[in-house]
Each structure stands twice: as structure tokens, then as C-alpha cells.
Design a protein around this motif. Structure first.
Motif, PDB file in Angstrom:
ATOM      1  N   VAL A 154       5.445  12.926  16.901  1.00 45.58           N
ATOM      2  CA  VAL A 154       6.461  13.967  16.751  1.00 45.58           C
ATOM      3  C   VAL A 154       7.827  13.322  16.960  1.00 45.58           C
ATOM      4  CG1 VAL A 154       7.331  16.185  17.567  1.00 45.58           C
ATOM      5  CG2 VAL A 154       4.870  15.697  17.671  1.00 45.58           C
ATOM      6  N   ALA A 155       8.680  13.357  15.954  1.00 41.86           N
ATOM      7  CA  ALA A 155      10.055  12.893  16.109  1.00 41.86           C
ATOM      8  C   ALA A 155      10.860  13.978  16.810  1.00 41.86           C
ATOM      9  CB  ALA A 155      10.669  12.574  14.750  1.00 41.86           C
ATOM     10  N   MET A 156      11.595  13.634  17.834  1.00 36.64           N
ATOM     11  CA  MET A 156      12.428  14.600  18.561  1.00 36.64           C
ATOM     12  C   MET A 156      13.896  14.301  18.288  1.00 36.64           C
ATOM     13  SD  MET A 156      12.697  15.438  22.659  1.00 36.64           S
ATOM     14  CE  MET A 156      13.902  14.195  23.068  1.00 36.64           C
TER      15      MET A 156
ATOM     16  N   PHE B 206      10.282  10.099   5.828  1.00 35.19           N
ATOM     17  CA  PHE B 206      10.463  10.323   7.266  1.00 35.19           C
ATOM     18  C   PHE B 206       9.244  11.031   7.856  1.00 35.19           C
ATOM     19  CE2 PHE B 206      12.021  13.175  10.675  1.00 35.19           C
ATOM     20  CZ  PHE B 206      12.564  12.236  11.551  1.00 35.19           C
ATOM     21  N   LEU B 207       8.767  12.071   7.166  1.00 38.75           N
ATOM     22  CA  LEU B 207       7.631  12.836   7.667  1.00 38.75           C
ATOM     23  C   LEU B 207       6.303  12.125   7.430  1.00 38.75           C
ATOM     24  CD1 LEU B 207       8.876  16.385   6.619  1.00 38.75           C
ATOM     25  CD2 LEU B 207       8.633  15.525   8.968  1.00 38.75           C
ATOM     26  N   HIS B 208       6.303  11.078   6.616  1.00 39.64           N
ATOM     27  CA  HIS B 208       5.118  10.229   6.532  1.00 39.64           C
ATOM     28  C   HIS B 208       4.985   9.404   7.810  1.00 39.64           C
ATOM     29  CE1 HIS B 208       1.954   7.819   4.733  1.00 39.64           C
ATOM     30  NE2 HIS B 208       2.596   6.720   5.126  1.00 39.64           N
ATOM     31  N   ALA B 209       6.133   8.957   8.321  1.00 38.31           N
ATOM     32  CA  ALA B 209       6.119   8.186   9.568  1.00 38.31           C
ATOM     33  C   ALA B 209       5.904   9.082  10.783  1.00 38.31           C
ATOM     34  CB  ALA B 209       7.423   7.410   9.707  1.00 38.31           C
ATOM     35  N   TYR B 210       6.511  10.260  10.749  1.00 42.90           N
ATOM     36  CA  TYR B 210       6.416  11.237  11.841  1.00 42.90           C
ATOM     37  C   TYR B 210       5.956  12.559  11.228  1.00 42.90           C
ATOM     38  CZ  TYR B 210       9.461   7.852  14.181  1.00 42.90           C
ATOM     39  OH  TYR B 210       9.999   6.714  14.709  1.00 42.90           O
ATOM     40  N   PRO B 211       4.682  12.913  11.318  1.00 44.43           N
ATOM     41  CA  PRO B 211       4.188  14.130  10.657  1.00 44.43           C
ATOM     42  C   PRO B 211       4.880  15.409  11.110  1.00 44.43           C
ATOM     43  CG  PRO B 211       2.368  12.729  11.325  1.00 44.43           C
ATOM     44  CD  PRO B 211       3.594  12.146  11.945  1.00 44.43           C
ATOM     45  N   LEU B 212       5.482  15.396  12.317  1.00 44.46           N
ATOM     46  CA  LEU B 212       6.170  16.569  12.839  1.00 44.46           C
ATOM     47  C   LEU B 212       7.539  16.170  13.369  1.00 44.46           C
ATOM     48  CD1 LEU B 212       3.224  18.259  14.784  1.00 44.46           C
ATOM     49  CD2 LEU B 212       4.236  19.060  12.630  1.00 44.46           C
TER      50      LEU B 212
ATOM     51  N   GLN C   4      12.262  24.616  16.889  1.00 46.19           N
ATOM     52  CA  GLN C   4      11.440  24.678  15.687  1.00 46.19           C
ATOM     53  C   GLN C   4      10.662  23.379  15.528  1.00 46.19           C
ATOM     54  OE1 GLN C   4      13.337  24.603  11.750  1.00 46.19           O
ATOM     55  NE2 GLN C   4      15.309  24.125  12.725  1.00 46.19           N
ATOM     56  N   ILE C   5       9.457  23.538  14.977  1.00 47.36           N
ATOM     57  CA  ILE C   5       8.597  22.418  14.643  1.00 47.36           C
ATOM     58  C   ILE C   5       8.542  22.335  13.122  1.00 47.36           C
ATOM     59  CG2 ILE C   5       6.304  21.416  14.824  1.00 47.36           C
ATOM     60  CD1 ILE C   5       7.555  21.609  17.513  1.00 47.36           C
ATOM     61  N   VAL C   6       9.053  21.237  12.576  1.00 45.67           N
ATOM     62  CA  VAL C   6       9.104  21.014  11.135  1.00 45.67           C
ATOM     63  C   VAL C   6       7.974  20.070  10.758  1.00 45.67           C
ATOM     64  CG1 VAL C   6      10.542  20.154   9.227  1.00 45.67           C
ATOM     65  CG2 VAL C   6      11.610  21.317  11.188  1.00 45.67           C
ATOM     66  N   GLY C   7       7.366  20.288   9.595  1.00 42.76           N
ATOM     67  CA  GLY C   7       6.243  19.450   9.206  1.00 42.76           C
ATOM     68  C   GLY C   7       6.314  18.976   7.770  1.00 42.76           C
TER      69      GLY C   7
END
Length: 464
Positions: free
Chosen positions: A259-261, A367-373, A432-435
Motif C-alpha cells: 500500500v503506497a501512503m 504506479f498501481l502495478h508496483a503498489y496495488p493500493l 480513501q483507498i485507491v486501487g
């Protein structure tokens, strides 16, 4: 009771659907005069639908997963036989000939529309839920703060227990911001996940921005109820060729899920209470076994915000001289300030912008390939005062900055779930949690982990 518990109680004959509807109508009579969230009450129609549900149960027929659950519907979204007013005097008598696709899906699952809900006039008068036709909706936590918008009526109705679910829509934060401000959960799906139909005011489809940015979505008091609504709303429909047949649940990812924060997306500043909310949610996710990684920033924030503004203004500019006359006194200020700052693009510029849009989506996919969330704020401040965005240029810029992560993720078309994290100075906080595209299931799973550890804030009685 959660919406899921309400439906189970109806299916098991613990309560009747009529009793469930009547209890909500009593709550509306008690609370709505204080908050003004429900605009057109559908009391008799709701009772009739509930009676049909009870007759089906008595006959031994199977009932749907949302049997008897009352839901509100934003004034943008058609309910058969009821005016779709958009909060505008001009459309007071604009009776819908049929249910919108998401309304039809919720009905087919057994849910019952109990009323329309308030919104800013034509969705264009600002972030605060104030319409020419119905007036201001009040934040139940503090009447001096906005409930947010543009789906603020649904957020307030759900937060105060007047409905089990709300059906809103979101093109840049219109579900997620009121969810954060009112202490409820909300889901903005991937573009193409839920079928919809924007041909409400005529037979023609709108331009690419309206087609790609606007997504219908549910608001609820619990993440479990969001999940239930998500399963009902997902799927294809011949009225919407954009809706794609992607399974509602994807393959599990190897643990731990990264999870990227980003507490301050774009580096424009974040209120300490909101930063703490993001950090609290991060701790909850770590406790649940996620690998939370604080990263420098999200991809191409400033470029995405500029492209979003330019594309939407270009699409909207030809109709603005007429539309501004429908917004009521002062209702044109929010859009007028945007159009003063952002000129429409010519044909060549617009074509280039469409390429930029695709490039930004590609950057986010990587980006979301590296960090799914991705974990971040829905709005970078606590609830602000009503009408701040329409007061002056500084207020408008402050609100636009506050919702910037919502704007960019709508532009990219990826899913996001807003979930509360607690209270700060008596006001709700949330994240929010983005995916990844079409991985709403991952967002809901992470949001559930946060809710399991931090609790549920509503229903709440209105406060001064």
C-alpha cells in the motif's frame, strides 16, 4: 442495523418489509426537518413496494440480497414516475419515464427507493449541497460545516439513519468528500464497472468528459454494506456499452499486499487532523498484514489537474450561456470562476489533451502495478464552512486543492473507497483507498480492515 442486517431480518421474517420502511419514514419525519437531506419523499410508493416484498416472502418466493432495504437516490438520477429535478426550478416537473440502470439494479435486488436526495443545483453550483429548489443540506455533526457534495444529501441521509443506502455519483470527489465529512463509507467504482446512462435531459449522449468521469456509486454506514451494493450494481447492461463484463472479484494477490501512503498528494499542504487520519489508517492496515510504504507522491498530479480542468471546461463552454441561467441567484459563481481561469481548448489542443489523458492513465497503471493500493485523504482538511468554494477565488482554490486526490483518481478512472477513521474535535475524519482498475475488491478489503480496527461512526443524531 446495517443494510445487510435489515435485509436478513426481512428474509427471515424477523421483521416485515413494511415495518422496516415505516421505521425509516418515522426517522425521516424526526430528523429530516433538521438536516434537509431527503427532497422528494416516496412514502406511499415505498410502502407499496414493501407490501409486495412481504407478499412474496409469504408465498415462499426467494428475496434478494437487499430485500426491503430503503435507499435514497440523488436528484440527478431517474426514478420512474418521479421528477428528476437536478435541484433546479426548471426541472421541477421533469418526470422520469424509467429507472436509471443503477436504480433498476438495486430494485431487482429487493431494495426500495424511499426518496430523492439533495445536491448542488445541476451538480454545478459548488461542493456544498445547496440547491435552488430545495435549499441547504446540513451536516449532522455540526451545522456550521458543509456536508460536502455533490452527493451530500445521500451522505447525510445514510449518516442519520434515514436510509440504509444512498445512491450518489462521483466525477471528482462527489461521493468520497461527503463520506469523509459525514462519517460514512462510499465507493467510487472504476469507469465501466457499473452501467449508467447520462442521457437524462435529452436523447443525445454527452461528450467524453461526462462519459468517462461520472460514475454512480453507493454510500453506506459500513464497508460490508458497500460490498453488498457493489455486488448488486456491477455488471453489464444493453443501455450502457461502457459497462464491461469483468468479474467482481479478481485473483488474490500474494501477501503482504503493498500500500503506497501519501498524506499530502501534490505537496500542497494537509491539515494535521487529516494527516493523523491517514497515519491511523496506515497503522490499521499494518496490523492487518499489509505492507504500507510511504512514497514521495502520486504520478503527475499537477499535469492531471490541469488536463482535467481544461477538458471539462472545453466540453462545457458551448452550453454555459444557457446553463448559467438555470442555476439560480449566485449559483453560477463556482463554474464562472473556473471558466475565467481556464480557457477552452481549440480542436488541436483538445486532441493533444486526449493524448495527455491516456498518458496519465498509463503512468497510474504503472504506479498501481508496483503498489496495488494507495492510501490518502479524500479531502485534505476537516469539513469546511458551507459555500466556501463559491465565496471568492481563494475559497474556490482552497476547496479545489482539498479534493485534489479525488479529482485526479476520477480522471484516471480507478476505483476508490472512502472509509471513516474516527473523530477529531467532534468532526469525522476519514481516508480513501485507491486501487487498480476493476479491483474494487482490493479497495473494499483494505477498507474493511480499517473499519474492523477503528469502528463505525454512524448513525448519528443531528447536532447544532
Amino acid at each position: 442495523m446495517s443494510a445487510a442486517a435489515q435485509a436478513q431480518a426481512v428474509r427471515s421474517a424477523e421483521i416485515s418489509a413494511v415495518e422496516l420502511i415505516d421505521s425509516h419514514l418515522e426517522r425521516i419525519a424526526e430528523v429530516n426537518p433538521q438536516v434537509n437531506a431527503v427532497t422528494q419523499l416516496l412514502a406511499e410508493r415505498a410502502r407499496e413496494a414493501a407490501a409486495r416484498t412481504d407478499r412474496r416472502r409469504a408465498a415462499g418466493e426467494p428475496l434478494g440480497p437487499l430485500a426491503g432495504v430503503p435507499f435514497t437516490v440523488k436528484e440527478t438520477t431517474p426514478v420512474e414516475g418521479v421528477p428528476t429535478t437536478f435541484g433546479s426550478e426548471r426541472f421541477r416537473a421533469f418526470v422520469a419515464p424509467a429507472d436509471a440502470p443503477p436504480v433498476a439494479r438495486l430494485r431487482a435486488a429487493g431494495a426500495i427507493p424511499i426518496g430523492h436526495s439533495n445536491m448542488p443545483t445541476l451538480v454545478l453550483a459548488g461542493m456544498h449541497t445547496r440547491s435552488e429548489l430545495f435549499g441547504d443540506t446540513v451536516n449532522p455533526w455540526d451545522s456550521a460545516r458543509t456536508p460536502g457534495g455533490t452527493s451530500g444529501g445521500d451522505a447525510v441521509a445514510v449518516a442519520t439513519g434515514m436510509a440504509g443506502l444512498g445512491l450518489g455519483n462521483d466525477s471528482g470527489g462527489s461521493i468520497r468528500v461527503p463520506a469523509q465529512f459525514c462519517g460514512v463509507a462510499g465507493l467510487k467504482p472504476t469507469t465501466g464497472r457499473f452501467p449508467s446512462d447520462q442521457r437524462v435531459l435529452g436523447p443525445d449522449d454527452p461528450g467524453p468528459a461526462s462519459q468517462m468521469l461520472v460514475t454512480d456509486g453507493p454510500l453506506a454506514r459500513t464497508v460490508g454494506d458497500l460490498r453488498l451494493a457493489y455486488e448488486v450494481l456491477a455488471g453489464t447492461d444493453p443501455r450502457d456499452p461502457r459497462a464491461v463484463p469483468v468479474p467482481a472479484y479478481g485473483d488474490p494477490l500474494p501477501a503482504p499486499v503493498k500500500v503506497a501512503m501519501v498524506a499530502d498528494p501534490g505537496g500542497q499542504g494537509v491539515h494535521p487532523a487529516v494527516r493523523r487520519a491517514v497515519e491511523t489508517a496506515a497503522d490499521a492496515l499494518r496490523d492487518a498484514g499489509y505492507e504500507v510504504c510511504e512514497v514521495e507522491d502520486v504520478p503527475r498530479m499537477d499535469e492531471a489537474l490541469e488536463a482535467y480542468g481544461r477538458i471539462t471546461v472545453t466540453e462545457f463552454a458551448p452550453s454555459w450561456p444557457v446553463v448559467r441561467t438555470l442555476l439560480g441567484k449566485g449559483g453560477d459563481r463556482y463554474i464562472a470562476m473556473a471558466m475565467e481561469r481556464t480557457p477552452p481548448a481549440d480542436g488541436a489542443e483538445f486532441m493533444k489533451l486526449m493524448g495527455t489523458w491516456m498518458g496519465i492513465r498509463r503512468s497510474w497503471a504503472a504506479f498501481l502495478h508496483a503498489y496495488p493500493l494507495l492510501l490518502g485523504p479524500s479531502f485534505t482538511e476537516p469539513p469546511v464552512e458551507p459555500g466556501l468554494e463559491s465565496r471568492d477565488r481563494a475559497g474556490r482554490d482552497r476547496v479545489a486543492s482539498g479534493m485534489r486526490l479525488c479529482t485526479v483518481t476520477s480522471f484516471v478512472g480507478v476505483p476508490a473507497v472512502a472509509v471513516p477513521t474516527g473523530l477529531a474535535d467532534g468532526l469525522p475524519c476519514g481516508v480513501q483507498i485507491v486501487g487498480r482498475a476493476f479491483r474494487e475488491d482490493l479497495c473494499l478489503g483494505a477498507a474493511q480492515a480499517i473499519e474492523d480496527r477503528l469502528g463505525v461512526l454512524t448513525p448519528v443524531d443531528p447536532r447544532g
